[in-house]
Every structure is written in structure tokens, then in C-alpha cells.
Design a protein around this motif. Structure first.
Motif, PDB file in Angstrom:
ATOM      1  N   ILE A   7       0.874  -1.176   0.000  1.00 27.70           N
ATOM      2  CA  ILE A   7       0.000   0.000   0.000  1.00 27.70           C
ATOM      3  C   ILE A   7       0.906   1.219   0.000  1.00 27.70           C
ATOM      4  O   ILE A   7       1.461   1.618   1.028  1.00 27.70           O
ATOM      5  CB  ILE A   7      -0.941   0.013   1.217  1.00 27.70           C
ATOM      6  N   ASP A   8       1.095   1.809  -1.178  1.00 28.44           N
ATOM      7  CA  ASP A   8       2.039   2.911  -1.357  1.00 28.44           C
ATOM      8  C   ASP A   8       1.623   3.683  -2.607  1.00 28.44           C
ATOM      9  O   ASP A   8       1.348   3.070  -3.642  1.00 28.44           O
ATOM     10  CB  ASP A   8       3.464   2.365  -1.512  1.00 28.44           C
ATOM     11  N   ASP A   9       1.584   5.014  -2.509  1.00 27.76           N
ATOM     12  CA  ASP A   9       1.123   5.803  -3.661  1.00 27.76           C
ATOM     13  C   ASP A   9       2.191   6.030  -4.721  1.00 27.76           C
ATOM     14  O   ASP A   9       1.947   6.700  -5.724  1.00 27.76           O
ATOM     15  CB  ASP A   9       0.543   7.146  -3.207  1.00 27.76           C
ATOM     16  N   ASP A  10       3.364   5.446  -4.530  1.00 29.60           N
ATOM     17  CA  ASP A  10       4.432   5.533  -5.529  1.00 29.60           C
ATOM     18  C   ASP A  10       4.236   4.405  -6.540  1.00 29.60           C
ATOM     19  O   ASP A  10       4.628   3.260  -6.306  1.00 29.60           O
ATOM     20  CB  ASP A  10       5.792   5.416  -4.832  1.00 29.60           C
ATOM     21  N   PHE A  11       3.617   4.735  -7.669  1.00 24.70           N
ATOM     22  CA  PHE A  11       3.278   3.726  -8.676  1.00 24.70           C
ATOM     23  C   PHE A  11       4.518   3.036  -9.228  1.00 24.70           C
ATOM     24  O   PHE A  11       4.541   1.810  -9.401  1.00 24.70           O
ATOM     25  CB  PHE A  11       2.487   4.379  -9.818  1.00 24.70           C
ATOM     26  N   THR A  29       0.968  -7.568  -4.869  1.00 24.54           N
ATOM     27  CA  THR A  29      -0.107  -6.739  -5.401  1.00 24.54           C
ATOM     28  C   THR A  29       0.077  -5.340  -4.836  1.00 24.54           C
ATOM     29  O   THR A  29       0.308  -5.179  -3.631  1.00 24.54           O
ATOM     30  CB  THR A  29      -1.486  -7.290  -4.988  1.00 24.54           C
ATOM     31  N   ALA A  30      -0.004  -4.327  -5.686  1.00 26.34           N
ATOM     32  CA  ALA A  30       0.211  -2.948  -5.247  1.00 26.34           C
ATOM     33  C   ALA A  30      -1.056  -2.122  -5.430  1.00 26.34           C
ATOM     34  O   ALA A  30      -1.713  -2.196  -6.471  1.00 26.34           O
ATOM     35  CB  ALA A  30       1.363  -2.318  -6.018  1.00 26.34           C
ATOM     36  N   VAL A  31      -1.401  -1.347  -4.398  1.00 28.48           N
ATOM     37  CA  VAL A  31      -2.490  -0.377  -4.486  1.00 28.48           C
ATOM     38  C   VAL A  31      -1.955   0.966  -4.014  1.00 28.48           C
ATOM     39  O   VAL A  31      -0.983   1.028  -3.263  1.00 28.48           O
ATOM     40  CB  VAL A  31      -3.727  -0.802  -3.658  1.00 28.48           C
ATOM     41  N   GLN A  32      -2.611   2.049  -4.437  1.00 27.36           N
ATOM     42  CA  GLN A  32      -2.019   3.373  -4.260  1.00 27.36           C
ATOM     43  C   GLN A  32      -2.743   4.299  -3.281  1.00 27.36           C
ATOM     44  O   GLN A  32      -2.369   5.453  -3.133  1.00 27.36           O
ATOM     45  CB  GLN A  32      -1.910   4.090  -5.619  1.00 27.36           C
ATOM     46  N   ASP A  33      -3.779   3.830  -2.597  1.00 31.23           N
ATOM     47  CA  ASP A  33      -4.417   4.704  -1.609  1.00 31.23           C
ATOM     48  C   ASP A  33      -4.865   3.894  -0.396  1.00 31.23           C
ATOM     49  O   ASP A  33      -5.021   2.665  -0.473  1.00 31.23           O
ATOM     50  CB  ASP A  33      -5.603   5.458  -2.218  1.00 31.23           C
ATOM     51  N   GLY A  34      -5.083   4.590   0.713  1.00 25.13           N
ATOM     52  CA  GLY A  34      -5.370   3.928   1.962  1.00 25.13           C
ATOM     53  C   GLY A  34      -6.699   3.199   2.009  1.00 25.13           C
ATOM     54  O   GLY A  34      -6.798   2.103   2.572  1.00 25.13           O
TER      55      GLY A  34
END
Length: 230
Positions: A7-11, A29-34
Motif C-alpha cells: 500500500i504505497d502511492d508511488d506507482f 499486489t500494489a495499491v495506491q491509496d489507503g
């Protein structure tokens, strides 16, 4: 294959870590907002969460607080280098470990493997009728990874469970911080690392006071901790 949620907003970081961790045998798996991150983290699909502090919609501390109300999935906080207050807050909110940014990918992988090693070791306990540990009103079951105080289940994280189990196995004896760190985090303590101190502090709050109004866990300054023998 162990599944990890970032969970990190750095794409771009997410894309890099997906490629790098896949070579190490992890699925990321990456997501960009809380908000999205919290929903995903609560889905039960992941073995480990990598959680940044600064996030849109819901910051990392809020994500962790809400997550801990429902799940004990291991969490590594990603904190800004030099921001020691973020590390303390992360541990107070229930993070298992933290790593300061910017970090080398090798260091992150080492932390991830250490936590998974701790989880795997704890799951290798052979079920036995007498496997429960008892110290006064505290009962701990290594097989089910549950702990009770006066019959009521304690809501503790995996790292806190590791600390408590190690202290109960050596009740009345001094246990150094390195030993506790290996039991809780799967790695030796690092310089200026306050993670074990914070996990012990959290445990003290959850255990409360003994009948004589003293703490269950005593500090031996600069050396370690011991669980009081009843």
C-alpha cells in the motif's frame, strides 16, 4: 507462494517491487491509496502487508488502526528515514516491523523473509495436550497462537505473541533483546532499533497489572526483559 500487499502511492515503486519480489518467489499486489489498501488488506488474501505512512484518502496509521481491529496479518511499515516518531507510532498502532525509506531492495527482502521465517517456525509446533504455557492468569497456546488473561483472549499481534511466548518459556529469567527480536521478528535487533521495546510496552498495556499492582514484565536496564514468576 507467499502473497504480499503493498500500500504505497508511488506507482513506479510498486512496479519495481513487483518485478523484484517475483524473482525472490513472492507475489506482490500494489495499491495506491489507503481506502483501497484497507479493503484489500481485510480480504484475507495476503500473508504480509507493506504499508506506507503517507497515503491519499486514508493515511497509513489509520489503515493500520482499522486493520488491527479485525486482523493480525503481519505488517511492515514503510517510514521516512529520520522520522523516528513515525516508527514509534507504527509500532504503537500494531505494526510488526518497520523499514525506513529510502531502502535497498535487498534489505526489504531480508525483512520480509525474516517475518515469514518467524511465521513458519511458529506454525511448525506439534500439537500436544500439554502444549499450553501458563504463568499465573496468563495462558498461551503455541499451536493456535492464542493467549488468554484470566480466561479472556488477548488481542495481540504476531510480534507481541512471539515476545510473550519467549518470555513465558523463560519465565523468571532475563531474556536479552536480540533473543526476543528473533522470536518476534525473525531477525536480530539492529542499532537504534526500538521495535522490541515498543512491543513489550504494548504487551504491558494489554496485560495490565498483577494483583500487587506491579507489571508482569520487568525491565533490566540495557540488558533485556523478564516475565515475573508467580
Amino acid at each position: 507462494m507467499n502473497s504480499i500487499l503493498l500500500i504505497d502511492d508511488d506507482f513506479e515503486l510498486g512496479e519495481l517491487l513487483q518485478e523484484y519480489l517475483s524473482m525472490e518467489g513472492f507475489q506482490l499486489t500494489a495499491v495506491q491509496d489507503g481506502e483501497t489498501g484497507l479493503t484489500e488488506a481485510l480480504s484475507g488474501k495476503y500473508n504480509l502487508i507493506l504499508l506506507d505512512v503517507m497515503l491519499p484518502k486514508l493515511n497509513g496509521f489509520e489503515v493500520l488502526r482499522k486493520l488491527r481491529a479485525e486482523s493480525n496479518v503481519p505488517v511492515i511499515m514503510l517510514t521516512a528515514r529520520g522520522e523516528s516518531v513515525d516508527r514509534v507510532l507504527g509500532l504503537e498502532h500494531g505494526a510488526d516491523d518497520y523499514i525506513p525509506k529510502p531502502y535497498h531492495h535487498h534489505e526489504l527482502v531480508a525483512r520480509i523473509k525474516a517475518l515469514f521465517r518467524r511465521i513458519e517456525l511458529s506454525s511448525d509446533v506439534t500439537p500436544q495436550v500439554s502444549s499450553e504455557l501458563h504463568v499465573g492468569d496468563i495462558a498461551l497456546n503455541p499451536t493456535t497462537r492464542t493467549a488468554r488473561l484470566d480466561g479472556v483472549e488477548l488481542q495481540i499481534t504476531g510480534a507481541e505473541f512471539g515476545v510473550l511466548q519467549c518470555l513465558m518459556e523463560h519465565v523468571g529469567e532475563l531474556v536479552d533483546k536480540d533473543t526476543l527480536s528473533i522470536a518476534a521478528l525473525g531477525r536480530p535487533l539492529m542499532a537504534y532499533d526500538r521495535s522490541i521495546d515498543m512491543h513489550v510496552s504494548n504487551l504491558r498495556k494489554k496485560l495490565g497489572k498483577r494483583d500487587d499492582d506491579s507489571d508482569w514484565i520487568k525491565t533490566v536496564r540495557s540488558r533485556g526483559y523478564l516475565l515475573v514468576n508467580v
